[in-house]
Design an enzyme around this catalytic site. Structure first.
Site, PDB file in Angstrom:
ATOM      1  N   ASN A 236      27.760 -40.042  29.442  1.00 16.03           N
ATOM      2  CA  ASN A 236      27.428 -38.889  28.603  1.00 16.03           C
ATOM      3  C   ASN A 236      25.978 -38.984  28.130  1.00 16.03           C
ATOM      4  OD1 ASN A 236      28.460 -41.050  27.025  1.00 16.03           O
ATOM      5  ND2 ASN A 236      28.963 -39.699  25.324  1.00 16.03           N
TER       6      ASN A 236
ATOM      7  N   GLU B 109      23.614 -37.207  25.319  1.00 19.33           N
ATOM      8  CA  GLU B 109      23.558 -36.318  24.154  1.00 19.33           C
ATOM      9  C   GLU B 109      22.111 -35.925  23.848  1.00 19.33           C
ATOM     10  OE1 GLU B 109      25.755 -38.355  21.075  1.00 19.33           O
ATOM     11  OE2 GLU B 109      27.653 -37.967  22.111  1.00 19.33           O
TER      12      GLU B 109
ATOM     13  N   CYS C 254      28.857 -34.221  29.189  1.00 12.28           N
ATOM     14  CA  CYS C 254      29.880 -35.253  29.384  1.00 12.28           C
ATOM     15  C   CYS C 254      29.593 -36.104  30.620  1.00 12.28           C
ATOM     16  CB  CYS C 254      31.246 -34.604  29.580  1.00 12.28           C
ATOM     17  SG  CYS C 254      31.888 -33.765  28.138  1.00 12.28           S
TER      18      CYS C 254
ATOM     19  N   GLU D 141      31.664 -37.103  32.940  1.00 12.57           N
ATOM     20  CA  GLU D 141      32.306 -36.630  34.175  1.00 12.57           C
ATOM     21  C   GLU D 141      31.442 -35.579  34.858  1.00 12.57           C
ATOM     22  OE1 GLU D 141      33.516 -36.931  31.117  1.00 12.57           O
ATOM     23  OE2 GLU D 141      35.675 -36.718  31.068  1.00 12.57           O
TER      24      GLU D 141
ATOM     25  N   CYS E 150      37.701 -33.745  28.700  1.00 15.68           N
ATOM     26  CA  CYS E 150      37.717 -32.482  27.945  1.00 15.68           C
ATOM     27  C   CYS E 150      38.037 -31.322  28.894  1.00 15.68           C
ATOM     28  CB  CYS E 150      36.382 -32.263  27.245  1.00 15.68           C
ATOM     29  SG  CYS E 150      35.082 -31.667  28.344  1.00 15.68           S
TER      30      CYS E 150
ATOM     31  N   CYS F 253      35.436 -30.439  31.619  1.00 16.17           N
ATOM     32  CA  CYS F 253      35.399 -31.393  32.737  1.00 16.17           C
ATOM     33  C   CYS F 253      36.632 -31.243  33.629  1.00 16.17           C
ATOM     34  CB  CYS F 253      35.247 -32.816  32.218  1.00 16.17           C
ATOM     35  SG  CYS F 253      33.634 -33.082  31.448  1.00 16.17           S
TER      36      CYS F 253
HETATM   37  N1  THU Z   1      32.570 -36.753  26.250  1.00 19.80           N
HETATM   38  C1  THU Z   1      32.531 -37.069  27.574  1.00 19.80           C
HETATM   39  O1  THU Z   1      31.548 -37.630  28.072  1.00 19.80           O
HETATM   40  N2  THU Z   1      33.594 -36.728  28.332  1.00 19.80           N
HETATM   41  C2  THU Z   1      34.704 -36.089  27.880  1.00 19.80           C
HETATM   42  O2  THU Z   1      35.578 -35.733  28.654  1.00 19.80           O
HETATM   43  C3  THU Z   1      34.876 -35.870  26.435  1.00 19.80           C
HETATM   44  C4  THU Z   1      33.683 -36.104  25.594  1.00 19.80           C
HETATM   45  C5  THU Z   1      31.401 -37.088  25.429  1.00 19.80           C
HETATM   46  C6  THU Z   1      30.647 -35.879  24.942  1.00 19.80           C
HETATM   47  C7  THU Z   1      29.968 -36.435  23.723  1.00 19.80           C
HETATM   48  O3  THU Z   1      28.766 -37.061  24.117  1.00 19.80           O
HETATM   49  C8  THU Z   1      30.922 -37.500  23.196  1.00 19.80           C
HETATM   50  O4  THU Z   1      31.796 -37.781  24.275  1.00 19.80           O
HETATM   51  C9  THU Z   1      31.729 -37.070  21.983  1.00 19.80           C
HETATM   52  O5  THU Z   1      32.372 -35.890  22.209  1.00 19.80           O
END
Ligand code: THU
Length: 144
Positions: A52, A54, A63, A65, A96, A99
């Site tokens: 991920n 940010e 994310c 994925e 999520c 994804c």
């Molecule tokens: N996140 C992912 O990388 N994949 C997911 O399927 C769910 C959430 C990340 C996004 C964000 O950087 C952190 O997790 C918190 O939501």
């Protein structure tokens, strides 16, 4: 990693989980402090990883994925065989909704989603289980 009878490289789930665990270490997650790693196996036997990423403008965050999926698509990936997601959550975190939808776009009925945590717990799903009644290109047929 071994070579199967089709000549395709065979990557075990354990190897994919390890690759996702390593990818997670590159996560840029200073805002949520929730690091995620992903490893994607394509149907032609290639592996792409993601973490991920940010941003201080929170909504830009991406994310793990989807980072792996975008990397794979940009390198000619046609179909996802498996997506592995590794987090450090006590209860293993599933992907999520965005994804799941993106996995469906490049998946098949056989596409597996494997979720794992650093404690060594692992769960396996078919993408269809995680995204029943999915929207896809079939619904766009015949639209002018
Ligand atoms: N996140 C992912 O990388 N994949 C997911 O399927 C769910 C959430 C990340 C996004 C964000 O950087 C952190 O997790 C918190 O939501």
């Amino acid at each position: 990693m071994t070579v199967g009878i089709t000549g395709l490289t065979m990557v075990s789930d354990e190897e994919l989980i390890e690759k996702a665990r390593l990818a997670r270490m590159s996560a840029h997650a200073p805002y949520s402090n929730f690091q995620v790693g992903a490893a994607l196996l394509t149907s032609d036997g290639r592996v792409f990883t993601g973490c991920n990423v940010e941003n201080s403008t929170y909504g830009l965050s991406m994310c793990a994925e989807r980072v792996a999926i975008f990397k794979a698509v940009s390198e000619g990936m046609q179909e996802i065989a498996k997506v592995v997601v590794v987090t450090d959550s006590e209860d293993i975190a599933p992907p999520c909704g965005c994804c799941r939808q993106m996995t469906w776009e490049f998946g098949s009925e056989a596409t597996q989603v494997i979720i794992a945590n650093l404690a060594g717990q692992v769960r396996r799903y078919q993408i269809r289980e995680l995204l029943p009644q999915a929207f896809d290109s079939r619904f766009l047929e015949g639209v002018r």
